[in-house]
Design an enzyme around this catalytic site. Structure first.
Site, PDB file in Angstrom:
ATOM      1  N   HIS A 123       0.862  -1.397   0.040  1.00  0.00           N
ATOM      2  CA  HIS A 123       0.121  -0.013  -0.120  1.00  0.00           C
ATOM      3  C   HIS A 123       0.766   1.091   0.086  1.00  0.00           C
ATOM      4  O   HIS A 123       1.884   1.136   0.710  1.00  0.00           O
ATOM      5  CB  HIS A 123      -0.769   0.085   1.279  1.00  0.00           C
ATOM      6  N   ASP A 200       3.240  -4.457   8.037  1.00  0.00           N
ATOM      7  CA  ASP A 200       2.311  -3.615   8.028  1.00  0.00           C
ATOM      8  C   ASP A 200       1.104  -4.595   8.221  1.00  0.00           C
ATOM      9  O   ASP A 200       0.499  -5.454   7.306  1.00  0.00           O
ATOM     10  CB  ASP A 200       2.115  -2.995   6.574  1.00  0.00           C
ATOM     11  N   GLN A 203      -4.341  -4.830   7.217  1.00  0.00           N
ATOM     12  CA  GLN A 203      -5.335  -5.714   6.536  1.00  0.00           C
ATOM     13  C   GLN A 203      -5.294  -7.289   7.370  1.00  0.00           C
ATOM     14  O   GLN A 203      -6.422  -7.764   7.232  1.00  0.00           O
ATOM     15  CB  GLN A 203      -5.193  -6.019   5.340  1.00  0.00           C
ATOM     16  N   LYS A 226      -9.848  -0.206  11.188  1.00  0.00           N
ATOM     17  CA  LYS A 226     -10.217  -1.524  10.100  1.00  0.00           C
ATOM     18  C   LYS A 226     -10.380  -2.704  11.058  1.00  0.00           C
ATOM     19  O   LYS A 226     -10.227  -3.850  10.585  1.00  0.00           O
ATOM     20  CB  LYS A 226      -8.808  -1.776   9.351  1.00  0.00           C
ATOM     21  N   CYS A 364      -4.746   2.158  -3.577  1.00  0.00           N
ATOM     22  CA  CYS A 364      -3.554   2.848  -3.203  1.00  0.00           C
ATOM     23  C   CYS A 364      -2.555   2.112  -3.271  1.00  0.00           C
ATOM     24  O   CYS A 364      -1.575   1.871  -2.471  1.00  0.00           O
ATOM     25  CB  CYS A 364      -3.784   3.226  -1.615  1.00  0.00           C
TER      26      CYS A 364
HETATM   27  N1  7TS Z   1      -1.480  -0.623   4.962  1.00  0.00           N
HETATM   28  C1  7TS Z   1      -2.573  -1.494   4.111  1.00  0.00           C
HETATM   29  C2  7TS Z   1      -1.988  -2.905   3.611  1.00  0.00           C
HETATM   30  C3  7TS Z   1      -3.786  -0.955   3.837  1.00  0.00           C
HETATM   31  O1  7TS Z   1      -4.725  -1.683   3.131  1.00  0.00           O
HETATM   32  C4  7TS Z   1      -3.976   0.345   4.334  1.00  0.00           C
HETATM   33  C5  7TS Z   1      -5.280   1.030   4.103  1.00  0.00           C
HETATM   34  C6  7TS Z   1      -3.020   1.283   4.956  1.00  0.00           C
HETATM   35  C7  7TS Z   1      -1.603   0.661   5.291  1.00  0.00           C
HETATM   36  C8  7TS Z   1      -3.550   2.516   5.601  1.00  0.00           C
HETATM   37  O2  7TS Z   1      -4.457   2.327   6.661  1.00  0.00           O
HETATM   38  P1  7TS Z   1      -4.676   3.827   7.148  1.00  0.00           P
HETATM   39  O3  7TS Z   1      -5.738   3.554   8.098  1.00  0.00           O
HETATM   40  O4  7TS Z   1      -3.342   4.557   7.832  1.00  0.00           O
HETATM   41  O5  7TS Z   1      -5.136   4.572   6.041  1.00  0.00           O
HETATM   42  N2  7TS Z   1      -5.984   0.546   3.078  1.00  0.00           N
HETATM   43  C9  7TS Z   1      -7.134   0.935   2.122  1.00  0.00           C
HETATM   44  C10 7TS Z   1      -7.930   0.317   1.429  1.00  0.00           C
HETATM   45  O6  7TS Z   1      -7.503  -0.827   1.095  1.00  0.00           O
HETATM   46  N3  7TS Z   1      -8.797   0.841   1.045  1.00  0.00           N
HETATM   47  O7  7TS Z   1      -8.874   2.197   1.337  1.00  0.00           O
HETATM   48  C11 7TS Z   1      -7.844   2.077   2.577  1.00  0.00           C
END
Ligand code: 7TS
Length: 406
Positions: A123, A200, A203, A226, A364
Site C-alpha cells: 500500500h 504492516d 489488513q 479496520k 492505493c
Molecule cells: N496498509 C495497508 C495494507 C492498507 O490496506 C491500508 C489502508 C493502509 C496501510 C493505510 O491504513 P490507514 O488506516 O493508515 O489509512 N487500505 C485501504 C484500502 O485498501 N482501501 O482504503 C484504505
C-alpha cells in the site's frame, strides 16, 4: 452453520438500511469496517462521563480517563502478545505508525548506499514513506517481486537480503490480492543477517490472530478503524531495544522529561513517541473493539470469513469473463477481480446502484497496478457480518453489469 451471523448483524446499526431502495450490502471492509453498537456506545460514554485531558490532571476525571487509556495499552499488549506496554505506541493509524518508523529509524540508521527492502504489493502507506526517507538519506529502495500466483517470491527475496539491507518492510496481508504473506519466514530469513522487519498489519489485524513475539517482528503497525474501532486511532508496536535507540518523531507536550532554554530531555517509552493530546475517545473505542473481537472469537469468525471467500471463488468461477486477480496460497477476507472488457470504475458504479458497496481502482497500490499491468480492480472485502446471500447478490449484480455494459 454454527456461526451466528444474524445475531452479530444486530450489533451493527449501519447495516440495517436501504441504499437506492436496496438492502445495503457492505463489501468495503478493507477500507474500513463498520462499528458495533458497543464501540459507538464506548465513545459516547467517554464524552458523557470521562472527557478530559489525560496524564496531566490530578483531578478525578483525568485520573479515570488516564486509567482507561493505560489499561487499554495493557490490553493491546495482551491482544498482540507484546513483551511490555512500553512497546505499544498510540498513533493515528497504520500510516502514521509507518511514517514514525521511517523517519525516526531512517534518520538514525540509514546512510548513503544503504538499502531498504519492501515488496511490489505494498500500500502507498508502506511505500512512499520509505521512498522519501531513502531520498533524504541517500539510501536505495529495493523491491521484492511476486511469483506467478501473486505471492511474494521467496527465492528472489533471499537474494535481495545483503549486508547493506537496513530494514525489510512488508504487508502481513495484501489489500489488493488478499494474500497472507509468509511474514514469519520473511522475518526469520532477515534476522539471520540481523536485519529488522516492519510488518504492516493494517489488513491482517481484523482477520488473523497476531502474536508479535511468535512472529518475532521488530515493528507491527495497524489501524483501529479496520478492526471495528473508530478512525484516527492506531498502534505502533516496536521492540523496546529499537524504540529506545530511535529519536522522537514529533516533539511537544507529553514526550518531554525536562525542557530548558537550550535543550530538552525526552520522556521514557512509550511517551517519547506520543507528543501532544492523544485521541482518548479513540482509545475508549479501540478497547471495546478488542473486547468485541475476543467475545465473538477470532478463530471462529476467521473460519467463517474463509468460507465466505471460498463461496465467492466458487460463484465467480461460473461467471464468464470474470477474472480473479492473484491466486495466493493463503487468503484473508478479500478478492480482487476484473470483468472482461468493462472498466472497474463502471462496474463499481453500476453495482453501487444495486445497493452493493465494493471498492474499485488502484486501492492505493499504484506500483502494483503497474507491475500487474492492469488499470485497477474491483474488490470485495469481507467481515464476519457478511452473508452468503449477500455474495449471491453480488454475483447477480455482476451478471446484470455484463448485460448492461456488454
Ligand atoms: N496498509 C495497508 C495494507 C492498507 O490496506 C491500508 C489502508 C493502509 C496501510 C493505510 O491504513 P490507514 O488506516 O493508515 O489509512 N487500505 C485501504 C484500502 O485498501 N482501501 O482504503 C484504505
Amino acid at each position: 452453520m454454527s456461526f451466528q451471523v444474524n445475531k452479530i448483524r444486530e450489533d451493527f446499526p449501519i447495516l440495517d438500511q436501504l441504499v437506492y431502495k436496496h438492502k445495503l450490502v457492505y463489501f468495503d471492509n478493507a477500507a474500513t469496517t463498520q462499528k458495533p453498537r458497543q464501540v459507538i456506545d464506548a465513545v459516547k460514554y467517554y464524552y458523557e462521563h470521562d472527557n478530559c485531558n489525560i496524564h496531566r490532571g490530578v483531578h478525578f476525571l483525568s485520573q479515570r480517563a488516564t486509567g482507561v487509556f493505560e489499561d487499554t495499552r495493557s490490553e493491546i499488549k495482551q491482544f498482540i502478545n507484546a513483551a511490555s506496554p512500553a512497546e505499544i505506541i498510540f498513533t493515528k493509524g497504520t500510516t502514521e505508525s509507518i511514517n514514525l518508523v521511517a523517519h525516526s529509524f531512517g534518520k538514525k540508521f540509514l546512510s548513503p548506499g544503504d538499502e531498504i527492502l519492501i515488496s511490489v504489493l505494498e500500500h502507498h502507506s508502506n511505500f512512499v514513506p520509505w521512498q522519501e526517507i531513502c531520498k533524504e538519506q541517500g539510501a536505495i529502495l529495493k523491491f521484492i517481486p511476486l511469483d506467478n500466483r501473486g505471492d511474494i517470491d521467496m527465492e528472489v527475496y533471499k537474494t535481495l537480503l545483503n549486508e547493506k539491507t537496513r530494514l525489510v518492510a512488508i504487508a502481513h496481508s495484501s489489500n489488493v490480492l488478499g494474500a497472507v504473506n509468509p511474514v514469519a519466514e520473511i522475518i526469520r530469513l532477515a534476522h539471520l543477517q540481523n536485519i529488522p522487519v516492519l510488518v504492516d498489519g493494517a489488513q491482517a489485524i481484523a482477520h488473523l490472530p497476531v502474536d508479535v513475539q511468535k512472529l518475532d517482528c521488530d515493528f507491527y503497525c495497524f489501524s483501529g478503524h479496520k478492526m471495528y474501532a473508530p478512525m484516527g486511532i492506531g498502534v505502533l508496536y516496536g521492540k523496546e531495544k529499537w524504540l529506545e535507540e530511535m529519536p522522537p518523531y514529533q516533539t511537544g507536550g507529553e514526550m518531554i522529561q525536562d525542557v530548558f532554554f537550550d535543550h530538552t530531555t525526552f520522556n521514557e517509552l512509550p511517551y517519547k513517541f506520543e507528543a501532544g493530546t492523544p485521541n482518548v475517545e479513540g482509545v475508549y473505542g479501540l478497547r471495546e473493539a478488542i473486547h468485541y473481537l475476543q467475545k465473538i472469537n477470532m478463530n471462529e469468525f476467521g473460519e467463517y470469513e474463509k468460507q465466505l471467500v471460498d463461496y465467492t471463488l466458487d460463484k465467480f468461477s461460473r461467471i464468464k469473463g470474470l477474472k480473479v486477480i492473484g491466486n495466493p496460497r493463503e487468503r484473508a477476507g478479500l478478492i480482487s477481480f476484473l470483468l472482461e472488457g468493462i472498466h472497474p470504475y463502471d462496474a463499481g458504479t453500476l453495482i453501487d446502484k444495486m445497493g452493493i458497496a465494493v471498492r474499485t481502482g488502484h486501492h492505493c497500490a499504484m506500483p502494483l497496478m503497474e507491475y500487474l499491468k492492469i488499470p485497477g480492480t474491483i474488490r470485495a472485502s469481507y467481515s464476519f457480518y457478511n452473508t452468503f446471500e449477500e455474495i449471491d447478490r453480488l454475483a447477480e449484480a455482476l451478471e446484470t453489469v455484463k448485460k448492461i455494459v456488454g
